[in-house]
Design an enzyme around this catalytic site. Structure first.
Site, PDB file in Angstrom:
ATOM      1  CG  MET A  99      -9.520   6.952   7.014  1.00  0.00           C
ATOM      2  SD  MET A  99     -10.380   5.597   6.255  1.00  0.00           S
ATOM      3  CE  MET A  99     -10.605   4.485   7.614  1.00  0.00           C
TER       4      MET A  99
ATOM      5  CG  ASP B 226      -2.059  -0.890   1.149  1.00  0.00           C
ATOM      6  OD1 ASP B 226      -2.526  -1.118   0.026  1.00  0.00           O
ATOM      7  OD2 ASP B 226      -2.493  -1.391   2.196  1.00  0.00           O
TER       8      ASP B 226
ATOM      9  CE  LYS C 124      -8.415   1.027  -1.823  1.00  0.00           C
ATOM     10  NZ  LYS C 124      -7.593  -0.143  -1.486  1.00  0.00           N
TER      11      LYS C 124
HETATM   12  N1  SAH Z   1      -4.831  -0.252   8.873  1.00  0.00           N
HETATM   13  C1  SAH Z   1      -4.391   1.089   9.225  1.00  0.00           C
HETATM   14  C2  SAH Z   1      -5.461   2.126   8.976  1.00  0.00           C
HETATM   15  C3  SAH Z   1      -5.809   2.297   7.523  1.00  0.00           C
HETATM   16  S1  SAH Z   1      -6.978   3.564   7.252  1.00  0.00           S
HETATM   17  C4  SAH Z   1      -3.926   1.093  10.681  1.00  0.00           C
HETATM   18  O1  SAH Z   1      -4.116   0.105  11.376  1.00  0.00           O
HETATM   19  O2  SAH Z   1      -3.362   2.088  11.114  1.00  0.00           O
HETATM   20  C5  SAH Z   1      -5.939   4.957   6.906  1.00  0.00           C
HETATM   21  C6  SAH Z   1      -6.018   5.961   8.040  1.00  0.00           C
HETATM   22  O3  SAH Z   1      -5.180   5.544   9.094  1.00  0.00           O
HETATM   23  C7  SAH Z   1      -5.518   7.352   7.678  1.00  0.00           C
HETATM   24  O4  SAH Z   1      -6.549   8.112   7.073  1.00  0.00           O
HETATM   25  C8  SAH Z   1      -5.183   7.904   9.036  1.00  0.00           C
HETATM   26  O5  SAH Z   1      -6.356   8.301   9.721  1.00  0.00           O
HETATM   27  C9  SAH Z   1      -4.644   6.671   9.739  1.00  0.00           C
HETATM   28  N2  SAH Z   1      -3.169   6.573   9.694  1.00  0.00           N
HETATM   29  C10 SAH Z   1      -2.437   5.671   9.027  1.00  0.00           C
HETATM   30  N3  SAH Z   1      -1.131   5.821   9.281  1.00  0.00           N
HETATM   31  C11 SAH Z   1      -1.022   6.872  10.140  1.00  0.00           C
HETATM   32  C12 SAH Z   1       0.069   7.507  10.802  1.00  0.00           C
HETATM   33  N4  SAH Z   1       1.318   7.095  10.623  1.00  0.00           N
HETATM   34  N5  SAH Z   1      -0.206   8.541  11.632  1.00  0.00           N
HETATM   35  C13 SAH Z   1      -1.488   8.959  11.842  1.00  0.00           C
HETATM   36  N6  SAH Z   1      -2.547   8.381  11.250  1.00  0.00           N
HETATM   37  C14 SAH Z   1      -2.329   7.347  10.412  1.00  0.00           C
END
Ligand code: SAH
Length: 265
Positions: free
Chosen positions: A175, A35, A56
């Site tokens: 998100m 991803d 995406k």
């Molecule tokens: N599976 C992922 C989430 C995917 S959805 C997890 O467990 O973290 C994607 C969302 O995750 C983003 O829109 C944001 O809200 C959050 N996100 C992902 N990586 C991040 C990071 N390093 N710092 C803050 N938010 C993060």
């Protein structure tokens, strides 16, 4: 002969936040479907593997990240089909996902596609963004006596509408980074008082992580600082500042004079 498809949580970004097991399984891969959120440094674990950008953002006509050729696949259905196809070719397939695969990762759809094709899967957990954010702010999501429950909530519904809730002592919203003003409104509608602490953390776990402190009523102020970065919003107990520890080596007088830990702003 086919191998189980290994779905690995890569953690919130920086390569060294993946688990040791994840790194080991990654090293055995022939092909890695990754991803957009994952760190290029992860490639070192599987330099000989074929890396395919299915994030995406990797669906555009532009070349993929890390110099990989642009991907002509798009959408979850195509990712599922690709997983199945590659595994059926007898390749060792790793599906690398940001954070933890079981948190807003559409894990169920990929597992189902594999099961329907009669393929085995293994899931390796990862550090989800909420946990990396708690580490960044050094504020635990649970607190003895006051923070008994944590909720991981997506602010974005399937239809694209924004949603907020008040179902736990600490709620972590994923998100929502682009719509903080709207989230603040929804939080107030959901019953969070205006002065409830709210921390905003972006790129948690990366060297350039940023965290800022707000109240529900002033959440929109975080928009500029965190613009364009993956962001979570922590609301409630997990956003409240802890009493500050005295600085090491500080004299007693300095400690006594230290300001009270007043949560900002
Ligand atoms: N599976 C992922 C989430 C995917 S959805 C997890 O467990 O973290 C994607 C969302 O995750 C983003 O829109 C944001 O809200 C959050 N996100 C992902 N990586 C991040 C990071 N390093 N710092 C803050 N938010 C993060």
């Amino acid at each position: 002969m086919t191998h189980p498809v290994v779905i690995i949580g890569a953690g919130p970004g920086a390569a060294d936040l993946m688990t040791v097991r994840g790194a080991r399984r990654l090293g055995e891969a022939d092909v890695v479907l990754f991803d957009a959120l994952t760190d290029p440094a992860l490639r070192r674990h599987a330099p000989a593997a074929r890396w395919v950008d299915v994030g995406k953002r990797g669906f555009s006509a532009q070349p993929g990240r890390h110099g990989a050729p642009a991907c002509d696949i798009s959408g979850q259905a195509r990712i599922n089909a690709l997983l199945v196809k590659l595994a059926q070719q007898g390749l060792r397939v790793v599906r690398l996902k940001g954070g933890d695969p079981s948190v807003f990762g559409r894990l169920e759809e990929e597992l189902q596609a594999l099961a329907e094709a009669g393929l085995q899967a293994e899931v390796v957990p990862g550090v989800t963004a909420a946990l990396a954010a708690a580490a960044a702010t050094q504020r635990p999501l649970t607190r003895r006596g006051s923070g008994r429950s944590v909720s991981l909530t997506t602010a974005m519904t399937r239809s694209g509408a924004l949603h907020a809730s008040r179902g736990a002592d600490t709620e972590v919203f994923y998100m929502a980074g682009r719509q903080l003003a709207a989230l603040a409104r929804r939080l107030r509608e959901a019953g969070w008082p205006d002065d409830t602490p709210a921390s905003v953390v972006s790129r948690a776990g990366w060297p350039d992580q940023l965290a800022s402190d707000h109240r529900v009523a002033t959440l929109a102020q975080a928009s500029v600082l965190h613009a364009g970065r993956p962001t979570v919003v922590i609301v409630g107990v997990g956003a409240a500042a802890l009493p500050r520890a005295p600085r090491r080596g500080a004299s007693k007088a300095t400690v006594a004079a230290a300001p009270e830990p007043v949560p900002s702003p």
